[in-house]
Scaffold this active site. Structure first.
Site, PDB file in Angstrom:
ATOM      1  N   HIS A 112      41.396  35.765  34.831  1.00 23.26           N
ATOM      2  CA  HIS A 112      42.760  35.735  34.339  1.00 23.26           C
ATOM      3  C   HIS A 112      43.480  34.625  35.200  1.00 23.26           C
ATOM      4  O   HIS A 112      43.086  34.146  36.178  1.00 23.26           O
ATOM      5  CB  HIS A 112      43.487  36.957  34.025  1.00 23.26           C
ATOM      6  CG  HIS A 112      43.534  37.712  35.541  1.00 23.26           C
ATOM      7  ND1 HIS A 112      44.219  37.272  36.552  1.00 23.26           N
ATOM      8  CD2 HIS A 112      42.888  38.914  35.894  1.00 23.26           C
ATOM      9  CE1 HIS A 112      44.250  38.037  37.586  1.00 23.26           C
ATOM     10  NE2 HIS A 112      43.569  39.178  37.194  1.00 23.26           N
TER      11      HIS A 112
ATOM     12  N   CYS B  18      39.129  41.199  40.262  1.00 20.35           N
ATOM     13  CA  CYS B  18      39.169  40.000  39.014  1.00 20.35           C
ATOM     14  C   CYS B  18      38.834  38.863  39.786  1.00 20.35           C
ATOM     15  O   CYS B  18      38.940  38.528  40.846  1.00 20.35           O
ATOM     16  CB  CYS B  18      40.287  40.213  38.120  1.00 20.35           C
ATOM     17  SG  CYS B  18      40.754  41.650  37.040  1.00 20.35           S
TER      18      CYS B  18
END
Length: 433
Positions: free
Chosen positions: A144, A152
């Site tokens: 992202h 992430c």
């Protein structure tokens, strides 16, 4: 042309439907691929809607995109710096451990998120079949925008917009899912020699098998889970092409001979220890400035390109290289202690040389110190440095619709691992189940 427009519309609807509780509030997910990248594709005989695959390397903090060429083989397109990943080298084990996943994953259109509070994102599909067989837990593991991570791989907004656009066009061209190969580091003999006593070394050698299959065939390997291990280019756990199997074995034997040679020449066994993950060196100066900001206005100016930044102090500190013994524990000597506090030199930024290395795999013939005397010396030296329990935090969950996305920044097939198979034990993996 009409058929293609209808297909693009269908993909757009599918992407928008991946979060039913939200509505699309901008067109950022429809941004075109930058003209420079389209021109690069054209020079390599590729079209924007040709299939893709990705490779991620934690230690080097890089994400590569490979694209199918006119001969059906995949060629390296671009390498992007990763702004932030969290945790340590090694696979994700459980929800909340802040580990970014390692393994082979498939991203399908329903995993694309055009409404992310982190500008744009796509879910890696963790846990896959392998992860579930080993009891690993977690959710919402993403690539992202914005430079913040709790499991992430975070890119800048500008970078994730380009990656998202490339993936969107591949789906529009008919690709049903693209493979993401996530590695702890580049699978070189030197890296593997240095990590030879790590608790994850058997798992990493298993990942290298998939890495080598891709290098030999220049095509994303078919993936199964057999006897608790990843199995590549097999059907029912049996090889589908003996020529490929032989070429991969030859590559493995060459690398193992090189590893043995490096060890014989004195390559030390070490462990890289991070405060909490890392960032690509190209972001290092900005992270240091971010960490040293003394007021809100100063912080805002220095964060303009990166957006949100998690643990900038950890990025600025960099990893520590700690010599370890055959038991994987720190060497108990004053020399080792001094060495442990030297910062590891940062890897170089992506370059033409790195791009050349990325494409070299054509087909081969076919703390604190505790004064209690009962604690082991390595624990008194390093505290709980080597304990996964010292990590805490949750993965970034799907953001709510009310959250305001970070504004865009300027500057700067198919994987079969999810097929149900009868689980089997493997003693080599007991250390990370």
């Amino acid at each position: 042309m009409l058929k293609r427009l209808m297909l693009v519309a269908g993909i757009t609807i599918a992407l928008g439907a991946c979060s039913a509780d939200r509505t699309v509030s901008s067109n950022r997910h429809l941004q075109p691929i930058p003209s420079e990248t389209v021109a690069l594709m054209q020079r390599n005989g590729m079209a924007p809607d040709d299939p893709i695959m990705m490779r991620i390397f934690k230690k080097e903090a890089e994400l590569e995109i490979w694209k199918e060429g006119p001969d059906g083989r995949y060629a390296h397109l671009k390498t992007y710096p990763i702004c932030r990943w969290s945790g340590q080298l090694g696979p994700k084990q459980r929800e909340g451990d802040r580990q970014a996943p390692e393994g082979f994953y498939t991203v399908t259109p329903d995993l694309m998120n055009p409404n992310s509070a982190y500008y744009l994102s796509f879910n890696l599909g963790y846990p896959n079949r392998f992860d579930r067989e080993h009891g690993r837990t977690g959710k919402h593991l993403m690539v992202h925008g914005s430079c913040t991570s709790a499991g992430c791989f975070a890119m800048t907004d500008e970078t994730v917009a380009e990656i998202y656009a490339i993936a969107r066009e591949a789906f529009a061209g008919g690709q049903r899912g693209f493979q993401v190969q996530s590695f702890p580091f580049r699978m070189t003999p030197k890296n593997l020699a240095q990590k030879r006593y790590d608790e994850n070394i058997a798992f990493w050698h298993n990942l290298k098998e998939g890495h080598d299959h891709f290098k030999v065939t220049q095509s994303p390997p078919q993936v199964e889970v057999c006897n608790g291990r990843y199995s590549f280019n097999t059907q029912g756990c049996a090889p589908t092409d003996e020529r490929v199997t032989q070429a991969v074995a030859e590559r493995r034997n060459r690398d193992e001979a090189r590893i043995a040679q490096l060890i014989e020449r004195g390559t030390p066994a070490v462990r890289l220890v991070y405060q909490d993950g890392a960032s690509h060196p190209s972001f290092q100066d900005q992270a240091v400035a971010f960490a040293s900001a003394t007021d809100a206005s100063q912080l805002s100016r220095r964060a303009q390109r990166l957006g949100q930044v998690s643990r900038p102090d950890a990025i600025a500190a960099g990893p520590r290289t700690i010599p370890v013994g055959s038991d994987g524990q720190p060497l108990e000597s004053s020399t080792a202690t001094a060495f442990a506090h030297r910062q590891t030199p940062a890897p170089s930024a992506p370059s033409a040389a790195r791009s050349a290395e990325a494409g070299d795999g054509g087909v081969t013939s076919v703390t604190r110190e505790d004064a209690a005397p009962t604690r082991p010396l390595h624990q008194r030296l390093f505290g709980n440095l080597f304990s996964r329990d010292r990590l805490s935090g949750e993965e970034q969950t799907q953001p709510e619709a009310a959250e305001t996305p970070t504004p865009p920044q300027r500057g700067a097939h198919m994987l079969n691992g999810a097929q149900p198979l009868t689980p089997h034990g493997d003693a080599r993996y007991t250390s990370f189940r």
